[in-house]
Design a protein around this motif. Structure first.
Motif, PDB file in Angstrom:
ATOM      1  N   GLN A   1      99.871 -56.848  14.168  1.00  0.00           N
ATOM      2  CA  GLN A   1      99.782 -55.383  14.206  1.00  0.00           C
ATOM      3  C   GLN A   1      98.436 -54.921  13.654  1.00  0.00           C
ATOM      4  N   ALA A   2      97.949 -55.612  12.629  1.00  0.00           N
ATOM      5  CA  ALA A   2      96.655 -55.250  12.045  1.00  0.00           C
ATOM      6  C   ALA A   2      95.533 -55.411  13.056  1.00  0.00           C
ATOM      7  N   VAL A   3      95.583 -56.481  13.860  1.00  0.00           N
ATOM      8  CA  VAL A   3      94.563 -56.701  14.884  1.00  0.00           C
ATOM      9  C   VAL A   3      94.589 -55.565  15.901  1.00  0.00           C
ATOM     10  N   LYS A   4      95.777 -55.173  16.330  1.00  0.00           N
ATOM     11  CA  LYS A   4      95.901 -54.058  17.269  1.00  0.00           C
ATOM     12  C   LYS A   4      95.340 -52.774  16.664  1.00  0.00           C
ATOM     13  N   ASP A   5      95.665 -52.544  15.403  1.00  0.00           N
ATOM     14  CA  ASP A   5      95.183 -51.331  14.729  1.00  0.00           C
ATOM     15  C   ASP A   5      93.658 -51.352  14.609  1.00  0.00           C
ATOM     16  N   ILE A   6      93.115 -52.530  14.302  1.00  0.00           N
ATOM     17  CA  ILE A   6      91.664 -52.655  14.151  1.00  0.00           C
ATOM     18  C   ILE A   6      90.963 -52.215  15.421  1.00  0.00           C
ATOM     19  N   LYS A   7      91.445 -52.693  16.555  1.00  0.00           N
ATOM     20  CA  LYS A   7      90.813 -52.350  17.827  1.00  0.00           C
ATOM     21  C   LYS A   7      90.907 -50.855  18.103  1.00  0.00           C
ATOM     22  N   GLU A   8      92.052 -50.272  17.789  1.00  0.00           N
ATOM     23  CA  GLU A   8      92.217 -48.835  17.998  1.00  0.00           C
ATOM     24  C   GLU A   8      91.297 -48.037  17.081  1.00  0.00           C
ATOM     25  N   TYR A   9      91.232 -48.456  15.815  1.00  0.00           N
ATOM     26  CA  TYR A   9      90.395 -47.745  14.848  1.00  0.00           C
ATOM     27  C   TYR A   9      88.912 -47.852  15.222  1.00  0.00           C
ATOM     28  N   LEU A  10      88.491 -49.032  15.676  1.00  0.00           N
ATOM     29  CA  LEU A  10      87.096 -49.217  16.057  1.00  0.00           C
ATOM     30  C   LEU A  10      86.721 -48.291  17.213  1.00  0.00           C
ATOM     31  N   THR A  11      87.584 -48.232  18.218  1.00  0.00           N
ATOM     32  CA  THR A  11      87.320 -47.352  19.366  1.00  0.00           C
ATOM     33  C   THR A  11      87.291 -45.888  18.930  1.00  0.00           C
ATOM     34  N   TYR A  12      88.271 -45.506  18.107  1.00  0.00           N
ATOM     35  CA  TYR A  12      88.347 -44.129  17.630  1.00  0.00           C
ATOM     36  C   TYR A  12      87.123 -43.789  16.785  1.00  0.00           C
ATOM     37  N   LEU A  13      86.710 -44.740  15.962  1.00  0.00           N
ATOM     38  CA  LEU A  13      85.551 -44.542  15.093  1.00  0.00           C
ATOM     39  C   LEU A  13      84.292 -44.308  15.925  1.00  0.00           C
ATOM     40  N   SER A  14      84.112 -45.092  16.982  1.00  0.00           N
ATOM     41  CA  SER A  14      82.927 -44.925  17.837  1.00  0.00           C
ATOM     42  C   SER A  14      82.945 -43.554  18.506  1.00  0.00           C
ATOM     43  N   GLU A  15      84.125 -43.085  18.896  1.00  0.00           N
ATOM     44  CA  GLU A  15      84.234 -41.770  19.528  1.00  0.00           C
ATOM     45  C   GLU A  15      83.886 -40.657  18.550  1.00  0.00           C
ATOM     46  N   LEU A  16      84.362 -40.793  17.302  1.00  0.00           N
ATOM     47  CA  LEU A  16      84.078 -39.777  16.288  1.00  0.00           C
ATOM     48  C   LEU A  16      82.591 -39.742  15.940  1.00  0.00           C
ATOM     49  N   ILE A  17      81.972 -40.918  15.881  1.00  0.00           N
ATOM     50  CA  ILE A  17      80.530 -40.977  15.605  1.00  0.00           C
ATOM     51  C   ILE A  17      79.755 -40.256  16.697  1.00  0.00           C
ATOM     52  N   GLU A  18      80.206 -40.427  17.933  1.00  0.00           N
ATOM     53  CA  GLU A  18      79.560 -39.759  19.061  1.00  0.00           C
ATOM     54  C   GLU A  18      79.726 -38.249  18.945  1.00  0.00           C
ATOM     55  N   ILE A  19      80.933 -37.793  18.587  1.00  0.00           N
ATOM     56  CA  ILE A  19      81.221 -36.351  18.507  1.00  0.00           C
ATOM     57  C   ILE A  19      80.492 -35.706  17.331  1.00  0.00           C
ATOM     58  N   ILE A  20      80.585 -36.333  16.168  1.00  0.00           N
ATOM     59  CA  ILE A  20      80.067 -35.714  14.947  1.00  0.00           C
ATOM     60  C   ILE A  20      78.550 -35.739  14.888  1.00  0.00           C
ATOM     61  N   TYR A  21      77.969 -36.895  15.197  1.00  0.00           N
ATOM     62  CA  TYR A  21      76.529 -37.071  14.997  1.00  0.00           C
ATOM     63  C   TYR A  21      75.720 -37.069  16.293  1.00  0.00           C
ATOM     64  N   ALA A  22      76.377 -36.847  17.419  1.00  0.00           N
ATOM     65  CA  ALA A  22      75.704 -36.826  18.726  1.00  0.00           C
ATOM     66  C   ALA A  22      74.971 -38.140  18.991  1.00  0.00           C
ATOM     67  N   LEU A  23      75.546 -39.233  18.474  1.00  0.00           N
ATOM     68  CA  LEU A  23      74.985 -40.557  18.756  1.00  0.00           C
ATOM     69  C   LEU A  23      75.585 -41.096  20.047  1.00  0.00           C
ATOM     70  N   ASN A  24      74.871 -42.009  20.653  1.00  0.00           N
ATOM     71  CA  ASN A  24      75.354 -42.600  21.899  1.00  0.00           C
ATOM     72  C   ASN A  24      76.219 -43.823  21.616  1.00  0.00           C
ATOM     73  N   ILE A  25      77.220 -44.025  22.420  1.00  0.00           N
ATOM     74  CA  ILE A  25      78.006 -45.242  22.340  1.00  0.00           C
ATOM     75  C   ILE A  25      77.822 -45.996  23.657  1.00  0.00           C
ATOM     76  N   PRO A  26      78.043 -47.311  23.668  1.00  0.00           N
ATOM     77  CA  PRO A  26      78.692 -48.100  22.637  1.00  0.00           C
ATOM     78  C   PRO A  26      77.794 -48.403  21.427  1.00  0.00           C
ATOM     79  N   ILE A  27      78.453 -48.733  20.332  1.00  0.00           N
ATOM     80  CA  ILE A  27      77.780 -49.321  19.178  1.00  0.00           C
ATOM     81  C   ILE A  27      77.422 -50.751  19.576  1.00  0.00           C
ATOM     82  N   VAL A  28      76.187 -51.148  19.326  1.00  0.00           N
ATOM     83  CA  VAL A  28      75.722 -52.467  19.769  1.00  0.00           C
ATOM     84  C   VAL A  28      75.597 -53.406  18.571  1.00  0.00           C
ATOM     85  N   ILE A  29      76.235 -54.572  18.674  1.00  0.00           N
ATOM     86  CA  ILE A  29      76.183 -55.592  17.627  1.00  0.00           C
ATOM     87  C   ILE A  29      75.356 -56.763  18.156  1.00  0.00           C
ATOM     88  N   LEU A  30      74.250 -57.076  17.490  1.00  0.00           N
ATOM     89  CA  LEU A  30      73.371 -58.166  17.890  1.00  0.00           C
ATOM     90  C   LEU A  30      73.605 -59.362  16.975  1.00  0.00           C
TER      91      LEU A  30
END
Length: 488
Positions: A186-215
């Motif tokens: 359940q934690a893994v499922k929640d993590i994926k949901e939270y990550l997606t939601y977090l990226s959406e909020l970052i886009e809304i609040i700070y006008a940043l572009n998504i996706p977040i890129v991990i190198l």
């Protein structure tokens, strides 16, 4: 908002790792890859051999993405190779670097949204903590460190645990494991949901572009089991909407790592396709363009009693010879940097160790000898002044004749005929000691620009016969090459 708030390493890297400082002419390619990376969420493999410039490229990509207003995270996984918990490493770097975003005040006045974002961020930490909680015990139970941070391990325990209803102690143990397993899943499922939601909020609040890129850098340098665990973590925890991963590897080496864990006949290519949506190959660079862009300074040796032959008037002709040798022998960029460093260190040493007379150094001979050393060729060590040179390095025309002629200028022989300019020949009744180049007609020797080298060779011969001149023979090059070989 300040770029450094969504790319914590931006200020540290922006001056060094930008396309204007790139000597490999990969700007257009890098901008194309940046666009491809951010077109949708995915996991990509950047493939390049050792020394091909992956790290420099991926850091420039970091700066490019940051300037395009994408939150970007860089993780050198080799730095954490000592760790037994790749999930903890990825979590720590991801959370630490993304948290920079929330240090900036909400620029749009959306206080409610920023509160939600921080709340989601804290929940994400909590859920990751649950998975980390079971990671070490799971590894201990199964004895298999390659299983994914408790989740897959606990699943396996549940599957193989026999029915021990007669024993209350073992029944309780089984129930605990099952409970932990369910909580982790359940934690893994929640993590994926939270990550997606977090990226959406970052886009809304700070006008940043998504996706977040991990190198992800240096994966192929890690221990085989650790490298595989990193891929498992990315696949099972972070492959989610709103995030893109680019993993830089020497893919052939990574395949060997997979086979070392499983078995030699294991289909490593098929296995790795489970993790990567696409593979991107780092393109070869134009060696001539690369060397030209470095602005190598040969002119600094003028007026220092060091004469660089055979290209007296235009030392930049050296670049075409060097480029051909590097390309013919498939020497990677890291190796080229080492060889060039040793080349100029050798010239600097000659300047500081010069005698009262001038010293003549054959740049072609010095470079070929350094390449032989880099490739561990035995002739570099075994060759002497008194023998015709042979080569096992790759030398293709049009420079093959040039290379042979230049080595004939630093080795000697006994001959009855001595050639000079204009096709003139002097005959002797007894063998005479001379440069090998004098024992045959050198008037037809050409440089890479097809100009005759007759005049340069004639001048070199005169210096060789001048006792007041310091003329380097092959064994002099051998000594300096040996000394410079201690520099990595």
């Amino acid at each position: 908002m300040d770029v450094s708030n969504h790319a914590s390493k931006f200020n540290q890297w922006k001056d060094t790792y930008n396309w204007n400082t790139c000597k490999t002419n990969r700007k257009e390619y890098g901008q194309f890859i940046a666009q491809f990376l951010t077109s949708e969420s995915r996991v990509l493999n950047l493939n390049g051999i050792y020394g091909s410039g992956k790290t420099e490229f991926i850091r420039r990509l970091y700066v490019e993405l940051a300037q395009r207003n994408h939150p970007v995270v860089y993780i050198d996984v080799w730095e954490s190779d000592f760790s037994n918990n790749p999930l903890a490493v990825i979590c720590s770097e991801l959370l630490q670097q993304i948290e920079y975003v929330f240090k900036e005040k909400d620029p749009t006045g959306k206080a409610v949204e920023i509160g939600k974002a921080k709340n989601i961020f804290n929940k994400l930490k909590s859920k990751l903590g649950i998975c980390l909680k079971y990671a070490e015990p799971a590894t201990a139970f199964t004895g298999d460190p390659s299983l994914i941070s408790g989740v897959k391990a606990i699943s396996k325990i549940v599957e193989v645990t026999p029915d021990l209803n007669d024993s209350k102690q073992f029944q309780k143990y089984t129930e605990t494991i099952q409970k932990n397993h369910i909580e982790s899943i359940q934690a893994v499922k929640d993590i994926k949901e939270y990550l997606t939601y977090l990226s959406e909020l970052i886009e809304i609040i700070y006008a940043l572009n998504i996706p977040i890129v991990i190198l992800i850098d240096e994966l192929d340098r890690c221990r085989p089991n650790y490298a595989i665990e990193i891929l498992e973590v990315i696949k099972h925890f972070f492959e989610t909407e709103g995030f893109t991963f680019l993993v830089a590897t020497n893919t052939e080496v990574l395949e060997h790592s997979v086979k070392s864990i499983y078995r030699i006949d294991f289909d490593a290519q098929l296995y790795l396709r489970r993790f990567f949506d696409r593979k991107i190959t780092l393109p070869q660079v134009s060696m001539m363009n690369y060397l030209t862009s470095k602005n190598l300074d040969f002119d600094k040796y003028k007026n220092k009693k060091v004469l660089l032959y055979p290209f007296i008037d235009d030392q930049t002709i050296n670049l075409s010879v060097f480029a051909s040798l590097f390309e013919n022998n498939k020497i990677e960029l890291r190796g080229i940097e080492q060889i060039l460093n040793r080349f100029f260190v050798s010239l600097d040493y000659a300047v500081n160790q010069r005698k009262s007379s001038e010293t003549l150094i054959n740049t072609v001979v010095l470079m070929l000898g350094l390449i032989e050393q880099h490739l561990d060729k035995v002739e570099q060590v075994e060759r002497t002044n008194a023998e015709k040179a042979y080569f096992s390095v790759a030398i293709e025309r049009p420079i093959k004749d040039l290379i042979e002629s230049m080595f004939n200028c630093v080795t000697i022989t006994q001959a009855l005929k001595c050639h000079s300019t204009g096709g003139r020949v002097t005959e002797f009744g007894h063998p005479q000691t001379m440069l090998i180049v004098e024992s045959s007609n050198f008037s037809k020797v050409k440089s890479t620009n097809h100009q005759s080298l007759e005049s340069a060779i004639s001048k070199m011969i005169s210096y060789f016969n001048d006792d007041n001149f310091n003329y380097w023979m092959w064994e002099d090059y051998q000594k300096i090459i040996l000394l410079s070989g201690h520099i990595e």
